[in-house]
Motif scaffolding. Sequence first.
Motif, mmCIF file in Angstrom:
data_model
loop_
_atom_site.group_PDB
_atom_site.id
_atom_site.type_symbol
_atom_site.label_atom_id
_atom_site.label_comp_id
_atom_site.label_asym_id
_atom_site.label_seq_id
_atom_site.Cartn_x
_atom_site.Cartn_y
_atom_site.Cartn_z
ATOM 1 N N THR A 180 30.819 35.279 34.810
ATOM 2 C CA THR A 180 32.264 35.305 35.016
ATOM 3 C C THR A 180 32.671 34.364 36.143
ATOM 4 O OG1 THR A 180 32.030 37.207 36.498
ATOM 5 C CG2 THR A 180 32.547 37.669 34.189
ATOM 6 N N LEU A 181 33.808 33.705 35.963
ATOM 7 C CA LEU A 181 34.387 32.812 36.961
ATOM 8 C C LEU A 181 35.668 33.412 37.511
ATOM 9 C CD1 LEU A 181 34.230 29.206 35.419
ATOM 10 C CD2 LEU A 181 33.180 29.924 37.574
ATOM 11 N N GLU A 182 35.863 33.289 38.815
ATOM 12 C CA GLU A 182 37.122 33.718 39.413
ATOM 13 C C GLU A 182 37.896 32.472 39.839
ATOM 14 O OE1 GLU A 182 38.692 37.246 42.288
ATOM 15 O OE2 GLU A 182 36.840 36.235 42.874
ATOM 16 N N HIS A 183 39.142 32.389 39.403
ATOM 17 C CA HIS A 183 39.983 31.225 39.626
ATOM 18 C C HIS A 183 41.177 31.598 40.493
ATOM 19 C CE1 HIS A 183 42.626 27.781 38.534
ATOM 20 N NE2 HIS A 183 43.567 28.700 38.541
ATOM 21 N N GLU A 184 41.533 30.684 41.411
ATOM 22 C CA GLU A 184 42.755 30.833 42.214
ATOM 23 C C GLU A 184 43.320 29.440 42.452
ATOM 24 O OE1 GLU A 184 44.287 32.808 46.442
ATOM 25 O OE2 GLU A 184 42.260 33.208 45.682
ATOM 26 N N ASP A 185 44.658 29.293 42.311
ATOM 27 C CA ASP A 185 45.227 27.962 42.464
ATOM 28 C C ASP A 185 46.515 27.975 43.273
ATOM 29 O OD1 ASP A 185 47.515 28.417 40.715
ATOM 30 O OD2 ASP A 185 46.162 28.195 39.012
ATOM 31 N N SER A 186 47.023 26.776 43.570
ATOM 32 C CA SER A 186 48.197 26.609 44.418
ATOM 33 C C SER A 186 49.493 27.001 43.717
ATOM 34 C CB SER A 186 48.287 25.161 44.906
ATOM 35 O OG SER A 186 48.243 24.250 43.814
ATOM 36 N N MET A 187 49.424 27.316 42.417
ATOM 37 C CA MET A 187 50.598 27.812 41.703
ATOM 38 C C MET A 187 50.716 29.334 41.782
ATOM 39 S SD MET A 187 50.691 25.437 38.257
ATOM 40 C CE MET A 187 48.976 25.758 37.824
ATOM 41 N N GLY A 188 49.735 29.952 42.420
ATOM 42 C CA GLY A 188 49.761 31.400 42.574
ATOM 43 C C GLY A 188 48.976 32.156 41.525
ATOM 44 N N ASN A 189 48.268 31.438 40.663
ATOM 45 C CA ASN A 189 47.468 32.101 39.631
ATOM 46 C C ASN A 189 46.149 32.598 40.212
ATOM 47 O OD1 ASN A 189 49.125 31.481 37.171
ATOM 48 N ND2 ASN A 189 48.718 29.388 37.845
ATOM 49 N N VAL A 190 45.815 33.840 39.928
ATOM 50 C CA VAL A 190 44.519 34.422 40.262
ATOM 51 C C VAL A 190 44.001 35.073 38.986
ATOM 52 C CG1 VAL A 190 43.252 36.063 41.669
ATOM 53 C CG2 VAL A 190 45.217 34.848 42.644
#
Length: 238
Positions: A74-84
């Motif tokens: 599993t991968l955990e993603h977080e970005d500058s658009m606020g997506n987690v």
Amino acid sequence: MKNSVLHPAASRFYADHGWLQSAQTFSFHGNYDPQRIQFGALRVLNDDTVNGGKGFGRHPHDNMEIISIPLEGTLEHEDSMGNVAVIRPGEIQVMSAGTGIYHTEFNKDADVPVTFLQIWLYPDKLNVPPRYDQREYASGDRHNRFQQILSPDPDDEGVWIQQKAWFHLAEFDMGFEAKYELKIAGNGMYVFVIKGDVEVDGQTLSTRDGYGIWPESTVSITAKQNSSLLIIEVPEKW
């Protein structure tokens, strides 16, 4: 006469960073070969394994379509658009980096490695607003058929990107034969064998081999054993 290019698994670039093992079909970062830059709009095809609890710290992208397909773990993603989000096998993630985005990707499990395909495509339109999407797809829908998981149409099956490209997954039983028909005449087709042995228009491929072809309209695929494939259709020019 059809033009084609064969990329055997053993010919890929390899990078071992301890926490990351990366097999790279095309030139990437410190690994460079002028004959292995891209296949049409397909720029990056990395087969990455990240150790438990490790990952990619915050880093930028722009004007690139970035697709992640987990195979194990599993991968955990977080970005500058606020997506987690957490991405698991059976899901596909896409980022249209556009005018610019920052993100992180980490192995969600502290003890189990995660293996995923990281794929970059050049967009057909620059400086679009950044966008994130993630979807789940049913494994049964690709048994002895091409399951569309990505397209350029937001109303079509799968995630969509800013490029006239289509991705399909397929799981073929040994002996199964199928024909892939191009969506757009003049596009190229890149076959990546996730697992198994197949024959693509007479070319034999094995696990992790890649084969790019510019066909007239259709490509014949025969599974020599139970096999899993990723089919990438991309334009030559955009």
